[in-house]
Design an enzyme around this catalytic site. Structure first.
Site, PDB file in Angstrom:
ATOM      1  N   ASN A 178      -3.502  -1.899   7.582  1.00  0.00           N
ATOM      2  CA  ASN A 178      -4.779  -2.397   7.066  1.00  0.00           C
ATOM      3  C   ASN A 178      -4.567  -3.896   6.864  1.00  0.00           C
ATOM      4  OD1 ASN A 178      -6.009   0.155   6.892  1.00  0.00           O
ATOM      5  ND2 ASN A 178      -5.095   0.520   4.880  1.00  0.00           N
ATOM      6  N   GLU A 191       0.859  -1.189   0.000  1.00  0.00           N
ATOM      7  CA  GLU A 191       0.000   0.000   0.000  1.00  0.00           C
ATOM      8  C   GLU A 191       0.893   1.237   0.000  1.00  0.00           C
ATOM      9  OE1 GLU A 191      -3.454  -0.261   2.383  1.00  0.00           O
ATOM     10  OE2 GLU A 191      -3.939   1.863   2.227  1.00  0.00           O
ATOM     11  N   ARG A 192       0.615   2.129  -0.920  1.00  0.00           N
ATOM     12  CA  ARG A 192       1.433   3.348  -1.075  1.00  0.00           C
ATOM     13  C   ARG A 192       2.911   3.012  -1.293  1.00  0.00           C
ATOM     14  NH1 ARG A 192      -2.959   6.024  -2.325  1.00  0.00           N
ATOM     15  NH2 ARG A 192      -4.506   5.945  -0.667  1.00  0.00           N
ATOM     16  N   LYS A 211      -4.377  -0.500  13.964  1.00  0.00           N
ATOM     17  CA  LYS A 211      -5.173   0.587  13.399  1.00  0.00           C
ATOM     18  C   LYS A 211      -6.621   0.235  13.684  1.00  0.00           C
ATOM     19  CE  LYS A 211      -6.307   2.691   8.870  1.00  0.00           C
ATOM     20  NZ  LYS A 211      -5.860   2.888   7.478  1.00  0.00           N
ATOM     21  N   LYS A 224       0.658  10.424  13.847  1.00  0.00           N
ATOM     22  CA  LYS A 224       1.260  10.999  12.642  1.00  0.00           C
ATOM     23  C   LYS A 224       1.739  12.417  12.943  1.00  0.00           C
ATOM     24  CE  LYS A 224      -1.225   8.277   9.196  1.00  0.00           C
ATOM     25  NZ  LYS A 224      -1.971   8.256   7.914  1.00  0.00           N
ATOM     26  N   ASP A 257      -2.595  14.143   7.515  1.00  0.00           N
ATOM     27  CA  ASP A 257      -2.126  12.869   6.992  1.00  0.00           C
ATOM     28  C   ASP A 257      -0.905  13.057   6.093  1.00  0.00           C
ATOM     29  OD1 ASP A 257      -1.926  10.284   6.168  1.00  0.00           O
ATOM     30  OD2 ASP A 257      -3.675  10.300   4.855  1.00  0.00           O
ATOM     31  N   GLU A 272       6.863  21.951  -2.444  1.00  0.00           N
ATOM     32  CA  GLU A 272       5.796  22.681  -1.759  1.00  0.00           C
ATOM     33  C   GLU A 272       5.313  23.867  -2.598  1.00  0.00           C
ATOM     34  OE1 GLU A 272       7.074  24.572   1.866  1.00  0.00           O
ATOM     35  OE2 GLU A 272       5.027  24.617   2.642  1.00  0.00           O
ATOM     36  N   TRP A 274     -13.991  12.729   3.023  1.00  0.00           N
ATOM     37  CA  TRP A 274     -12.791  12.530   3.841  1.00  0.00           C
ATOM     38  C   TRP A 274     -12.430  13.695   4.768  1.00  0.00           C
ATOM     39  CZ3 TRP A 274     -10.759   7.678   3.539  1.00  0.00           C
ATOM     40  CH2 TRP A 274     -11.149   6.913   2.434  1.00  0.00           C
ATOM     41  N   GLU A 325       3.853   9.251  -0.395  1.00  0.00           N
ATOM     42  CA  GLU A 325       2.456   9.192  -0.830  1.00  0.00           C
ATOM     43  C   GLU A 325       1.945  10.539  -1.339  1.00  0.00           C
ATOM     44  OE1 GLU A 325      -0.287   7.804   2.159  1.00  0.00           O
ATOM     45  OE2 GLU A 325      -2.026   8.225   0.901  1.00  0.00           O
ATOM     46  N   GLU A 365     -10.724   4.541   9.237  1.00  0.00           N
ATOM     47  CA  GLU A 365     -10.941   4.205   7.832  1.00  0.00           C
ATOM     48  C   GLU A 365     -11.543   2.793   7.688  1.00  0.00           C
ATOM     49  OE1 GLU A 365      -7.064   5.111   6.094  1.00  0.00           O
ATOM     50  OE2 GLU A 365      -7.679   7.197   5.851  1.00  0.00           O
TER      51      GLU A 365
HETATM   52  O1  GCW Z   1      -3.299   8.421   4.160  1.00  0.00           O
HETATM   53  C1  GCW Z   1      -3.847   7.217   4.373  1.00  0.00           C
HETATM   54  C2  GCW Z   1      -3.383   6.371   3.243  1.00  0.00           C
HETATM   55  C3  GCW Z   1      -3.797   4.961   3.442  1.00  0.00           C
HETATM   56  C4  GCW Z   1      -3.222   4.476   4.787  1.00  0.00           C
HETATM   57  C5  GCW Z   1      -3.719   5.400   5.887  1.00  0.00           C
HETATM   58  C6  GCW Z   1      -3.134   5.050   7.236  1.00  0.00           C
HETATM   59  C7  GCW Z   1      -2.517   2.299   5.442  1.00  0.00           C
HETATM   60  O2  GCW Z   1      -3.911   6.903   2.060  1.00  0.00           O
HETATM   61  O3  GCW Z   1      -3.302   4.216   2.370  1.00  0.00           O
HETATM   62  O4  GCW Z   1      -3.545   3.155   5.055  1.00  0.00           O
HETATM   63  O5  GCW Z   1      -3.354   6.712   5.600  1.00  0.00           O
HETATM   64  O6  GCW Z   1      -2.126   5.658   7.597  1.00  0.00           O
HETATM   65  O7  GCW Z   1      -3.660   4.192   7.916  1.00  0.00           O
END
Ligand code: GCW
Length: 615
Positions: A160, A117-118, A238, A316, A321, A449, A479, A349, A242
């Site tokens: 995930n 993922e990413r 997690k 984070k 994000d 940026e 979102w 990402e 989401e």
């Molecule tokens: O920004 C989002 C990403 C998801 C990621 C999520 C997370 C792993 O687009 O791909 O899922 O954050 O950090 O849980």
């Protein structure tokens, strides 16, 4: 074509592979020291002396070289640190060194089908077709690479948790144990992401954390898992995020959910990394009373002090994000009695997909400076690694992994010094060439940026893929990611008169952020809703500043391209780098034109210099 054996580039000064019979940190340290000596023109000797356990090490000068002493795995970190300093010609830092953070984790978002993922550097290094599948020699090299910069925990599966990753706790545990054994000599322990609802896969009908059956399910699970991998670092979760399951579904708090798991793994010394990336991802864009950046603090601040000692809340760096620029998350100031990990993202990402240049050390310097008066106890970073020969897609993206290790060891690291070491370890450049590359890398984030989302506005990326511009792409989505641009103004008012987000910060920061005249200009549109005619500190209007940044960002991208073309990059890196650079130039032009046009159409303000904006 080069192979992975010639990478990661920063290990070029090291010899081939570490032989299989070297199987403890002490033995590997001794091997690296001996081979350094064999290859060193000055024949400097490195004596390694193992003493007990722990991360710390000590370097002292001797008559014919140096002596490194330290625990296991500290001895390994010390040996690598010394060799790095000798190879780069830096002054050797004598004396004791110990890490800023005891947990220095790399998080793979690897799925068992082999996708990441990413991920922007190929498929998973260790999963394929629903099982473990790897080149053992390459995994040993991975261990060496991570140990060489002090990373000590690797989470191998995506937060995930997609099937069949649940089986890692079950019938695939043996394979996970084999994998752990390959990395153990390098001082690296595994971590596993677990699914909060996993008990429901067997017999249970729910996963209420206060249900005794659920608790005993996890206790049995922990017993099984730690008997297979006794040094497993812990679980990463997690939850309620989401669409992932979590304690909220049972009316329980995140402290109740996390503590239940923490209790199950505590007897084995396991740590529970509980992610704080929780927000409403089903928001109605019409509803301006909800402001996503407020979410994590609202959820976790009231729970401060309620988590078990072996829980670490993984936050984070910013409240959104992994955006190009966000203020540091207010949770770092609001959780005095809870252990915290800062989560970074090496995978680019939102920052150019390892096509566009984005060197992270300057950003991390700002983040660690912002929280210098408060506590962070651990660091985690989403990995940028994959099966590509050069491991990171863009050869320069390896810098971010290298630098992450440096910052995780020493949170006071100097970005320029870290970038310079990486360049010296990777390329054979003259001082002038080195400076040239250093300049490009050091400013790459500012350039990115400038041509992307202006002044902390965030989220102007194409939805889903997160590469390329789409200023209104997320505007009418679920979102919580809005810029609310109209013909008069742009941004969200996050002051006390607006969503109140700014109130989550301590007074010292709040008073700065809430005042548009004092707020760092690069964060202006994160905190404020402002008219296009707003005067910036240098007298330009806000709209003019947006236009200027986008034109400059593009020009500076061309400048970076010219600088890289002039460098004597090694042949294969050169193609890879220049091809990506050409793609970046196109991307920067696209961003510039789309964003400028977007704001021109809304505001009607012409560019002062009459440059091309497409009406
Ligand atoms: O920004 C989002 C990403 C998801 C990621 C999520 C997370 C792993 O687009 O791909 O899922 O954050 O950090 O849980």
């Amino acid at each position: 074509m080069r192979t992975w054996r010639e990478y990661p580039a920063w290990l070029k000064g090291f010899s081939g592979e570490v032989p299989e019979e070297r199987n403890t940190p002490e033995e590997i340290a001794a091997f690296e020291a001996a081979t350094f000596h064999d290859r060193d023109k000055e024949r400097r000797k490195i004596r390694v002396q193992a003493e007990g356990a722990g991360d710390a090490f000590r370097i002292v000068k001797t008559g014919d070289g140096y002596c490194v002493s330290g625990g296991s795995p500290g001895i390994l970190y010390g040996t690598y640190a010394l060799i790095r300093q000798l190879l780069t010609g830096e002054d050797v830092r004598e004396g004791e060194s110990r890490p800023s953070f005891s947990l220095r984790m790399l998080d793979g978002w690897d799925n068992m089908d082999g996708s990441v993922e990413r991920g922007y550097s190929g498929r998973s290094l260790w999963f394929e077709n629903g099982r473990f599948s790897y080149d053992r020699a390459r995994i040993r090299q991975l261990g060496r690479m991570l140990a060489s910069v002090g990373i000590n925990v690797l989470c191998i599966n995506n937060v995930n948790v997609h099937a069949p990753a649940q089986r890692l706790l079950d019938d695939m545990l043996g394979e996970a144990a084999d994998f752990a054994a390959i990395l153990r000599p390098f001082g690296i322990r595994l971590m596993l992401s677990v699914d909060f609802s996993q008990p429901m896969e067997s017999s249970l009908s729910g996963c209420d954390p206060l249900d005794p059956e659920v608790r005993s399910w996890w206790e049995r699970c922990a017993e099984r898992v730690w008997s297979a991998i006794p040094d497993l670092a812990g679980f990463l979760v997690k939850a309620d995020s989401e669409h992932r399951p979590g304690p909220n579904e049972y009316g329980r708090t995140h402290a109740e959910g996390a503590n239940m798991l923490a209790d199950a793994i505590a007897p084995y010394g396991g740590m529970l990394l509980w992610r704080a990336f929780v927000y409403n991802c089903m928001q109605d864009w019409r509803d301006t009373s909800v402001d996503r950046p407020c979410a994590a603090y609202e959820i976790y601040h009231p729970l401060d002090g309620m988590f078990r000692d072996n829980v670490i809340l993984q936050v984070k760096y910013g409240p959104y994000d992994f955006q190009v620029r966000e203020p540091v998350s207010p949770l770092f100031f609001g959780m005095d009695r809870t252990a915290l990990a800062m989560e970074l993202q090496l995978a680019q990402e939102y920052t150019g997909h390892q096509i566009d240049l984005f060197s992270m050390p300057p950003m991390w310097r700002e983040l660690f400076d912002a929280i210098c008066e408060t506590h962070v106890d651990a660091v985690a970073a989403v990995s940028n690694l994959g099966r590509d020969a050069n491991w990171t897609g863009h050869p320069f993206a390896a810098l971010n992994l290298f630098a992450y290790g440096c910052f995780a060891w020493d949170r006071d690291s100097d970005p320029a010094a870290v970038i310079r070491s990486w360049i010296r370890l990777t390329y054979d450049f003259t001082e002038e060439e080195e400076e040239q590359l250093l300049r490009v890398l050091a400013k790459s984030r500012d350039v990115y940026e400038k041509y992307t989302s202006p002044l902390g506005l965030c989220w102007m990326v194409k939805p889903g893929v997160h590469y390329g511009p789409s200023p209104y792409g997320y505007e009418f989505d679920l979102w919580g990611t809005y810029n609310r641009a109209d013909r008069n103004a742009v941004g969200i008012d996050r002051t006390a008169q607006g969503t109140g987000y700014v109130l989550q910060y301590p007074e010292k920061l709040r008073s700065v952020y809430e005042d548009p005249e004092r707020c760092p200009e690069k964060l202006l549109l994160f905190f404020h809703r402002l008219p296009y005619s707003f005067r910036m500190r240098d007298g330009r209007t806000l709209i003019q500043r947006i236009y200027d940044d986008h034109f400059e960002g593009y020009e500076e991208t061309l400048g970076m391209q010219r600088a890289l073309e002039a460098l004597p990059l090694p042949e294969n890196d050169r193609d890879e780098i220049l091809t990506r650079m050409a793609a970046q130039v196109k991307n920067a032009a696209e961003w510039r034109d789309v964003v400028n046009t977007f704001f021109f159409r809304f505001s009607g303000f012409a560019d002062r210099d009459g440059r091309d904006i497409y009406p």
